[in-house]
Design a protein around this motif. Sequence first.
Motif, PDB file in Angstrom:
ATOM      1  N   ALA A 349     -55.728  24.490   4.839  1.00 16.39           N
ATOM      2  CA  ALA A 349     -54.924  24.050   3.697  1.00 16.39           C
ATOM      3  C   ALA A 349     -53.555  24.712   3.648  1.00 16.39           C
ATOM      4  O   ALA A 349     -52.683  24.297   2.873  1.00 16.39           O
ATOM      5  CB  ALA A 349     -55.677  24.333   2.399  1.00 16.39           C
ATOM      6  N   LEU A 350     -53.349  25.725   4.488  1.00 18.23           N
ATOM      7  CA  LEU A 350     -52.053  26.403   4.514  1.00 18.23           C
ATOM      8  C   LEU A 350     -51.039  25.647   5.362  1.00 18.23           C
ATOM      9  O   LEU A 350     -49.828  25.782   5.162  1.00 18.23           O
ATOM     10  CB  LEU A 350     -52.206  27.824   5.061  1.00 18.23           C
ATOM     11  N   ARG A 351     -51.493  24.865   6.323  1.00 17.64           N
ATOM     12  CA  ARG A 351     -50.589  24.234   7.292  1.00 17.64           C
ATOM     13  C   ARG A 351     -49.479  23.398   6.649  1.00 17.64           C
ATOM     14  O   ARG A 351     -48.328  23.463   7.105  1.00 17.64           O
ATOM     15  CB  ARG A 351     -51.370  23.370   8.275  1.00 17.64           C
ATOM     16  N   PRO A 352     -49.755  22.611   5.609  1.00 20.70           N
ATOM     17  CA  PRO A 352     -48.658  21.826   5.021  1.00 20.70           C
ATOM     18  C   PRO A 352     -47.506  22.676   4.485  1.00 20.70           C
ATOM     19  O   PRO A 352     -46.405  22.160   4.261  1.00 20.70           O
ATOM     20  CB  PRO A 352     -49.349  21.061   3.879  1.00 20.70           C
ATOM     21  N   TYR A 353     -47.747  23.971   4.306  1.00 24.29           N
ATOM     22  CA  TYR A 353     -46.704  24.873   3.801  1.00 24.29           C
ATOM     23  C   TYR A 353     -45.924  25.549   4.933  1.00 24.29           C
ATOM     24  O   TYR A 353     -44.980  26.278   4.648  1.00 24.29           O
ATOM     25  CB  TYR A 353     -47.331  25.948   2.916  1.00 24.29           C
ATOM     26  N   PHE A 354     -46.332  25.291   6.167  1.00 23.03           N
ATOM     27  CA  PHE A 354     -45.711  25.969   7.304  1.00 23.03           C
ATOM     28  C   PHE A 354     -45.067  24.956   8.239  1.00 23.03           C
ATOM     29  O   PHE A 354     -45.536  24.717   9.350  1.00 23.03           O
ATOM     30  CB  PHE A 354     -46.754  26.790   8.072  1.00 23.03           C
ATOM     31  N   GLU A 355     -43.989  24.362   7.796  1.00 19.27           N
ATOM     32  CA  GLU A 355     -43.256  23.398   8.615  1.00 19.27           C
ATOM     33  C   GLU A 355     -42.254  24.156   9.467  1.00 19.27           C
ATOM     34  O   GLU A 355     -41.581  25.083   9.000  1.00 19.27           O
ATOM     35  CB  GLU A 355     -42.559  22.387   7.699  1.00 19.27           C
ATOM     36  N   LEU A 356     -42.139  23.779  10.737  1.00 20.34           N
ATOM     37  CA  LEU A 356     -41.408  24.566  11.720  1.00 20.34           C
ATOM     38  C   LEU A 356     -39.980  24.895  11.287  1.00 20.34           C
ATOM     39  O   LEU A 356     -39.541  26.041  11.402  1.00 20.34           O
ATOM     40  CB  LEU A 356     -41.395  23.841  13.075  1.00 20.34           C
ATOM     41  N   GLU A 357     -39.230  23.901  10.808  1.00 22.17           N
ATOM     42  CA  GLU A 357     -37.836  24.158  10.459  1.00 22.17           C
ATOM     43  C   GLU A 357     -37.717  25.178   9.336  1.00 22.17           C
ATOM     44  O   GLU A 357     -36.843  26.055   9.356  1.00 22.17           O
ATOM     45  CB  GLU A 357     -37.135  22.854  10.067  1.00 22.17           C
ATOM     46  N   ARG A 358     -38.598  25.080   8.346  1.00 23.26           N
ATOM     47  CA  ARG A 358     -38.579  26.064   7.265  1.00 23.26           C
ATOM     48  C   ARG A 358     -39.020  27.434   7.765  1.00 23.26           C
ATOM     49  O   ARG A 358     -38.450  28.460   7.367  1.00 23.26           O
ATOM     50  CB  ARG A 358     -39.487  25.615   6.123  1.00 23.26           C
ATOM     51  N   LEU A 360     -38.604  28.690  10.674  1.00 23.35           N
ATOM     52  CA  LEU A 360     -37.506  29.294  11.416  1.00 23.35           C
ATOM     53  C   LEU A 360     -36.351  29.691  10.497  1.00 23.35           C
ATOM     54  O   LEU A 360     -35.963  30.860  10.426  1.00 23.35           O
ATOM     55  CB  LEU A 360     -36.991  28.323  12.480  1.00 23.35           C
ATOM     56  N   ASN A 361     -35.790  28.714   9.802  1.00 24.28           N
ATOM     57  CA  ASN A 361     -34.552  28.952   9.069  1.00 24.28           C
ATOM     58  C   ASN A 361     -34.754  29.753   7.793  1.00 24.28           C
ATOM     59  O   ASN A 361     -33.954  30.652   7.483  1.00 24.28           O
ATOM     60  CB  ASN A 361     -33.876  27.612   8.741  1.00 24.28           C
ATOM     61  N   ASP A 362     -35.829  29.455   7.066  1.00 20.83           N
ATOM     62  CA  ASP A 362     -36.038  30.097   5.777  1.00 20.83           C
ATOM     63  C   ASP A 362     -37.027  31.253   5.840  1.00 20.83           C
ATOM     64  O   ASP A 362     -37.273  31.906   4.825  1.00 20.83           O
ATOM     65  CB  ASP A 362     -36.543  29.062   4.752  1.00 20.83           C
ATOM     66  N   GLY A 363     -37.586  31.478   7.035  1.00 22.87           N
ATOM     67  CA  GLY A 363     -38.534  32.571   7.204  1.00 22.87           C
ATOM     68  C   GLY A 363     -38.040  33.581   8.214  1.00 22.87           C
ATOM     69  O   GLY A 363     -37.559  34.660   7.872  1.00 22.87           O
ATOM     70  N   VAL A 364     -38.126  33.226   9.495  1.00 23.44           N
ATOM     71  CA  VAL A 364     -37.771  34.141  10.580  1.00 23.44           C
ATOM     72  C   VAL A 364     -36.303  34.562  10.487  1.00 23.44           C
ATOM     73  O   VAL A 364     -35.972  35.753  10.482  1.00 23.44           O
ATOM     74  CB  VAL A 364     -38.059  33.481  11.942  1.00 23.44           C
ATOM     75  N   PHE A 365     -35.399  33.577  10.401  1.00 21.82           N
ATOM     76  CA  PHE A 365     -33.968  33.889  10.331  1.00 21.82           C
ATOM     77  C   PHE A 365     -33.601  34.532   8.997  1.00 21.82           C
ATOM     78  O   PHE A 365     -32.734  35.413   8.935  1.00 21.82           O
ATOM     79  CB  PHE A 365     -33.127  32.633  10.550  1.00 21.82           C
ATOM     80  N   VAL A 508     -39.828  36.827   1.457  1.00 20.84           N
ATOM     81  CA  VAL A 508     -39.746  35.955   2.633  1.00 20.84           C
ATOM     82  C   VAL A 508     -40.699  34.773   2.498  1.00 20.84           C
ATOM     83  O   VAL A 508     -40.297  33.609   2.639  1.00 20.84           O
ATOM     84  CB  VAL A 508     -40.030  36.743   3.924  1.00 20.84           C
ATOM     85  N   VAL A 509     -41.967  35.040   2.217  1.00 23.64           N
ATOM     86  CA  VAL A 509     -42.936  33.950   2.159  1.00 23.64           C
ATOM     87  C   VAL A 509     -42.598  32.976   1.037  1.00 23.64           C
ATOM     88  O   VAL A 509     -42.795  31.762   1.171  1.00 23.64           O
ATOM     89  CB  VAL A 509     -44.379  34.509   2.013  1.00 23.64           C
ATOM     90  N   SER A 510     -42.043  33.478  -0.059  1.00 22.74           N
ATOM     91  CA  SER A 510     -41.672  32.575  -1.151  1.00 22.74           C
ATOM     92  C   SER A 510     -40.495  31.692  -0.769  1.00 22.74           C
ATOM     93  O   SER A 510     -40.283  30.630  -1.365  1.00 22.74           O
ATOM     94  CB  SER A 510     -41.331  33.371  -2.414  1.00 22.74           C
ATOM     95  N   ASN A 511     -39.732  32.121   0.234  1.00 22.27           N
ATOM     96  CA  ASN A 511     -38.554  31.367   0.650  1.00 22.27           C
ATOM     97  C   ASN A 511     -38.875  30.268   1.651  1.00 22.27           C
ATOM     98  O   ASN A 511     -38.188  29.243   1.689  1.00 22.27           O
ATOM     99  CB  ASN A 511     -37.525  32.329   1.253  1.00 22.27           C
ATOM    100  N   PHE A 512     -39.917  30.463   2.488  1.00 22.36           N
ATOM    101  CA  PHE A 512     -40.174  29.454   3.535  1.00 22.36           C
ATOM    102  C   PHE A 512     -41.480  28.697   3.356  1.00 22.36           C
ATOM    103  O   PHE A 512     -41.593  27.567   3.853  1.00 22.36           O
ATOM    104  CB  PHE A 512     -40.142  30.094   4.921  1.00 22.36           C
ATOM    105  N   ALA A 513     -42.473  29.262   2.698  1.00 27.15           N
ATOM    106  CA  ALA A 513     -43.785  28.613   2.610  1.00 27.15           C
ATOM    107  C   ALA A 513     -43.779  27.607   1.472  1.00 27.15           C
ATOM    108  O   ALA A 513     -44.221  27.893   0.351  1.00 27.15           O
ATOM    109  CB  ALA A 513     -44.874  29.660   2.420  1.00 27.15           C
ATOM    110  N   LYS A 514     -43.263  26.417   1.774  1.00 23.05           N
ATOM    111  CA  LYS A 514     -43.164  25.355   0.775  1.00 23.05           C
ATOM    112  C   LYS A 514     -43.761  24.077   1.350  1.00 23.05           C
ATOM    113  O   LYS A 514     -43.587  23.777   2.528  1.00 23.05           O
ATOM    114  CB  LYS A 514     -41.703  25.141   0.380  1.00 23.05           C
TER     115      LYS A 514
END
Length: 674
Positions: A349-358, A360-365, A508-514
């Motif tokens: 159920a977590l996968r829909p919150y982990f889209e690659l572009e987010r 990268l850009n909103d998490g890793v970067f 960080v997680v609040s910024n990319f996990a959407k």
Amino acid sequence: MDNPFLYPSSLPYQLPPFEQINEDVFLPAFDSGIREHAAQIERIAANPQAPDFGNTIAALESSGQELGRTAVVFFTFCAAHATEGVQQIQQEISPRLAAHEDAVYLNRQLFDRVEAVAAETGGLDDEQARLVSEYRRRFIRAGARLDDAGQARMRELNARLSELGTEFSQRLLKDTNDSALVLDDAAELDGLSDDDVAAAATAAKQAGHDGKYLLSLVLPTPQPALASLTRRETRRRLHEASLNRGFRDNDRNTLAIAAELAALRAERAALLGFATHAEYATDDQTAPTLDAIHEMLDKLAPAAVRNAKAEAEELREAARRNGHELAAWDWAYYSEQVRREKFDVDSAALRPYFELERVLNDGVFYAANRLYGLTFTERTDLTGYHPDVRVWEVKDDDGTGLGLFLGDYYTRNTKNGGAWMNSLVHQSRLLDAPPVVINNLNISRPAAGEPTLLSFGEVVTAFHEFGHALHGLFSDVTYPQFSGTAVPRDFVEYPSQVNEMWMLWPEVVSNFAKHHVTGEPLPQDVIDKVNAAAVWGEGFSTTEYLGAALLDLAWHELPPGETVQDPEAFEAAALAAAGVDLDLVPPRYRTGYFKHIFAGGYAASYYAYIWSEVLDADTVEWFRENGGLTRENGDRFRTELLSRGNSIDPLQAFRNFRGRDAQIQPLLDRRGLA
């Protein structure tokens, strides 16, 4: 002039001119590069002037640039785009490169000059003195002190080892592709998301199985889909496909290669005065002795196995409710069920919150920006070695260019399994070279028009590999020998493991996990539950890791003159002797597909991950104690450790950062082994 490797690239940050590079240019470029480097070495060795740092050591560091530019690009192809043509070139060039390296490091005239410089290092700065010591050590470990007969045998051994490593890698790539699980009916994929089923259909079509479904294999034993597949027969087939790579009686079997590699490495170690290859390999690591490594692993193994057996009891109860006894291919599935029951966490159920572009850009970067002030701009005008490769320019907070970061995220049949970082340009002031680094992952490509959704583990991997990338990007050394990740094998994983911590850091997680459809953030109570569930499954993960690490040491503690006749039996005996032979928990890598040690530079060094994790866990404690994700903390970590490469003793760099030696307790707490 047709050779694109003849001079440094004119592209930004010396990015290799991939538009000019194809299979046809590699062999001529290697020919030219080897000739040039051999001539340079001859001039250095025959220099009539008295040996000094400049005319010997610095000259060695500056030599072979054309060959180096060719090699880094070619071996990037070997790992990430190994077409049949590239594989044929690799078979031809690998022994030639081994012979050329021997010609350098077994050159007695050259070694005499290195020895002369090493005997008098007065007036050198610390980095120069360390470089002299490093060259002297490298020559000795290569066999420069051997007599003529010893050097002749060393050349034979190195040539054969090079051939075998290439053969192991190429057989494994073919067997991994051939062993992918092909299914006729979507019902056999029950439990996977619609996106995953569509991706399996796309993968099957690309592999020539139109109308069917294909589950590609990742490199380690555990396969991500096992946690979700409800069909037990599908789970069994997928698990056994993974477990049997390299073991089948066909032209992709790797066991005899592994046995010969281990035997030849033992003979080479004996030539150099070591009892075993493991003793040789660990002699220049941060671990003080091979005994110290065993002491640590032997301390961890009983506690890990005990925890794994306790986890197994809970899983057996869950399996029995479904009317069968627990098997190895059931572990991930029932572990996920127990995780949901105990912690109310559903990984799928977590996968829909982990889209690659987010991610990268909103998490890793984003984490790198908060911590270090970096910004990332995608350069669509710059190209990589494959259409999947993307290029970002990385700038410091003052707007100055730092380097380039390349990302290659999708799996394909020309790409090795697993995930890794490597450098295309190694930073150095001597050569006026900026850093250019690559991250490779193996994410399944979604169906056309669909988003790329990552598993929890793939997000961890993205942060991990970017930790390696930062190590390369932040390098600030004079000599390429010391650049970035060119540190001892049991230290190199440390910065990358530290970077994993930011994945679930609150800002960080609040910024990319959407959610990729609704944009809703991953609820805080779910994040809290994920954190609470962190220790669940550590018995399994620690045991399967230790199984691989101890198997690696068993292969490389063979005495000279002994060749294993039955590698499968040897593997079983080694796991039993180490006390990690659980049928339900096979090692993370079995002999047949243990590329790390048989074709990847980790021979007798797979222990490095957990050795580095001692430093990592202690560093995470430091960040927590000092305010977490702040520029002040990031700048300290960058200045004292990430930027130093191997220009100072890595453990001294750790002490400079942490203020003391590392303590093991944070690691024990993290893995539930206290």
